[in-house]
Design an enzyme around this catalytic site. Structure first.
Site, PDB file in Angstrom:
ATOM      1  N   LYS A   1      -1.494  13.969 -29.635  1.00 58.60           N
ATOM      2  CA  LYS A   1      -2.883  13.697 -30.051  1.00 58.60           C
ATOM      3  C   LYS A   1      -3.474  14.915 -30.759  1.00 58.60           C
ATOM      4  CE  LYS A   1      -4.285  12.985 -25.807  1.00 58.60           C
ATOM      5  NZ  LYS A   1      -3.022  13.287 -25.082  1.00 58.60           N
TER       6      LYS A   1
ATOM      7  N   ARG B   1     -11.185   8.741 -21.525  1.00 55.54           N
ATOM      8  CA  ARG B   1     -10.008   8.753 -20.658  1.00 55.54           C
ATOM      9  C   ARG B   1     -10.164   7.799 -19.496  1.00 55.54           C
ATOM     10  NH1 ARG B   1      -7.999  14.123 -22.081  1.00 55.54           N
ATOM     11  NH2 ARG B   1      -6.021  14.435 -21.027  1.00 55.54           N
TER      12      ARG B   1
ATOM     13  N   ARG C   1      -0.231  14.939 -14.147  1.00 58.11           N
ATOM     14  CA  ARG C   1      -1.037  14.486 -15.305  1.00 58.11           C
ATOM     15  C   ARG C   1      -0.553  13.121 -15.790  1.00 58.11           C
ATOM     16  NH1 ARG C   1      -0.101  19.285 -19.176  1.00 58.11           N
ATOM     17  NH2 ARG C   1      -1.317  18.082 -20.684  1.00 58.11           N
TER      18      ARG C   1
ATOM     19  N   ARG D   1       6.184  23.261 -24.896  1.00 57.26           N
ATOM     20  CA  ARG D   1       5.019  23.638 -25.706  1.00 57.26           C
ATOM     21  C   ARG D   1       4.544  25.071 -25.418  1.00 57.26           C
ATOM     22  NH1 ARG D   1      -0.275  20.017 -25.484  1.00 57.26           N
ATOM     23  NH2 ARG D   1      -0.088  20.465 -23.273  1.00 57.26           N
TER      24      ARG D   1
ATOM     25  N   ARG E   1       0.498  26.755 -21.436  1.00 62.24           N
ATOM     26  CA  ARG E   1      -0.750  26.316 -20.811  1.00 62.24           C
ATOM     27  C   ARG E   1      -0.556  26.210 -19.304  1.00 62.24           C
ATOM     28  NH1 ARG E   1      -3.318  21.210 -24.035  1.00 62.24           N
ATOM     29  NH2 ARG E   1      -3.384  20.329 -21.941  1.00 62.24           N
TER      30      ARG E   1
END
Ligand code: AP5
Length: 237
Positions: free
Chosen positions: A15, A90, A181, A127, A170
């Site tokens: 996203k 969300r 998550r 990531r 992160r």
């Protein structure tokens, strides 16, 4: 016509990557609730202090708090020509609140990015983000993700290809938090697909393709959604 775009998808669906591209291509602001919350945490604002542990654990911030943040942002003049919302809504409560905020502001284009769970875990654990400029980098197999610089080799070198800053992981990209998550997405955000599916401006995109193909599919979906909306308006007039 204003482009009011909402991007929905699980963590790691791409996203943020796609929102950055669409911001550049369409000249509209990218509104990322995750980025806004992380900035609040980094700045130590009252909101940041309140949400720090929630984000770290991969849970959702309260609807009330995040709706207030988005409402304030959408009241700013730079969204007159539209926006791309990344990470909001969300929950169904947030989606209903967004509909109210946008009353009389043109159609809401909704794209859902679909990626299988195994690929999401791989992407998120790979990531790295630049702690100086915020650029996102993926693995060696996903070069040219931001459209501005090649990611190839960046993760290995530990330095940002754009500004030379330090690349970091992160806090919520650890394997354990990623699992949580994904569960939160399934239970609280996936129901949004049914909430929006009946709208003519809804599209489902295959996010497992390369980033350029995903961008192309999104632009096709946007064009089709806006064309359908204006046809409907003409028919009503
Ligand atoms: P947020 O920052 O929104 O996190 P997220 O939804 O979990 O999404 P991510 O940023 O992890 O993934 P992405 O889909 O943007 O993927 P990306 O482009 O980076 O939210 C963080 C937290 O804030 C939440 O957990 C919650 O606590 C809170 N929060 C935020 N909004 C909230 C709300 N509305 N309500 C309540 N709480 C809220 O890509 C991922 C990786 O894949 C990158 O390495 C990228 O380079 C790579 N990649 C991208 N596209 C491709 C591709 N096509 N092929 C291969 N690799 C790709």
């Amino acid at each position: 016509m204003a482009l009011n775009l909402v991007m929905i998808g699980p963590p790691g669906a791409g996203k943020g990557t796609q929102a950055a591209r669409l911001r550049r291509q369409h000249g509209i602001p990218k509104i990322s609730t995750g980025d806004m919350l992380r900035e609040a945490v980094a700045a130590g604002t009252p909101l940041g202090v309140a949400v720090r542990n929630i984000i770290g654990a991969g849970r959702l911030v309260s609807d009330e708090a995040i709706i207030a943040v988005v409402e304030q942002r959408l009241a700013k003049p730079d969204v007159a020509a539209g926006f791309v919302l990344d990470g909001f809504p969300r929950t169904v409560v947030q989606a209903r609140a967004l509909d109210q905020m946008l009353e009389g502001r043109g159609p809401l284009v909704v794209v859902v990015v679909d990626v299988p769970e195994q690929e999401l875990v791989k992407r998120l654990t790979w990531r790295r983000v630049c702690q100086d400029c915020g650029a996102t980098f993926g693995g060696v197999d996903t070069p040219e993700l931001t459209g501005e610089s090649s990611a190839e080799g960046a993760v290995e070198s530990g330095r940002c290809r754009k500004c030379g800053g330090q690349l970091v992981q992160r806090d919520d990209d650890s394997a354990a938090v990623v699992r949580d998550r994904l569960k939160v997405f399934t239970s609280q955000t996936a129901p949004l697909v049914d909430f929006y599916r009946g709208r003519p401006t809804f599209s489902l995109i295959n996010g497992l393709q390369g980033p350029d193909q995903v961008t192309a599919d999104m632009n096709r979906a946007i064009d089709a959604a806006l064309a359908k909306d204006s046809t409907r308006n003409r028919a009503r007039a």
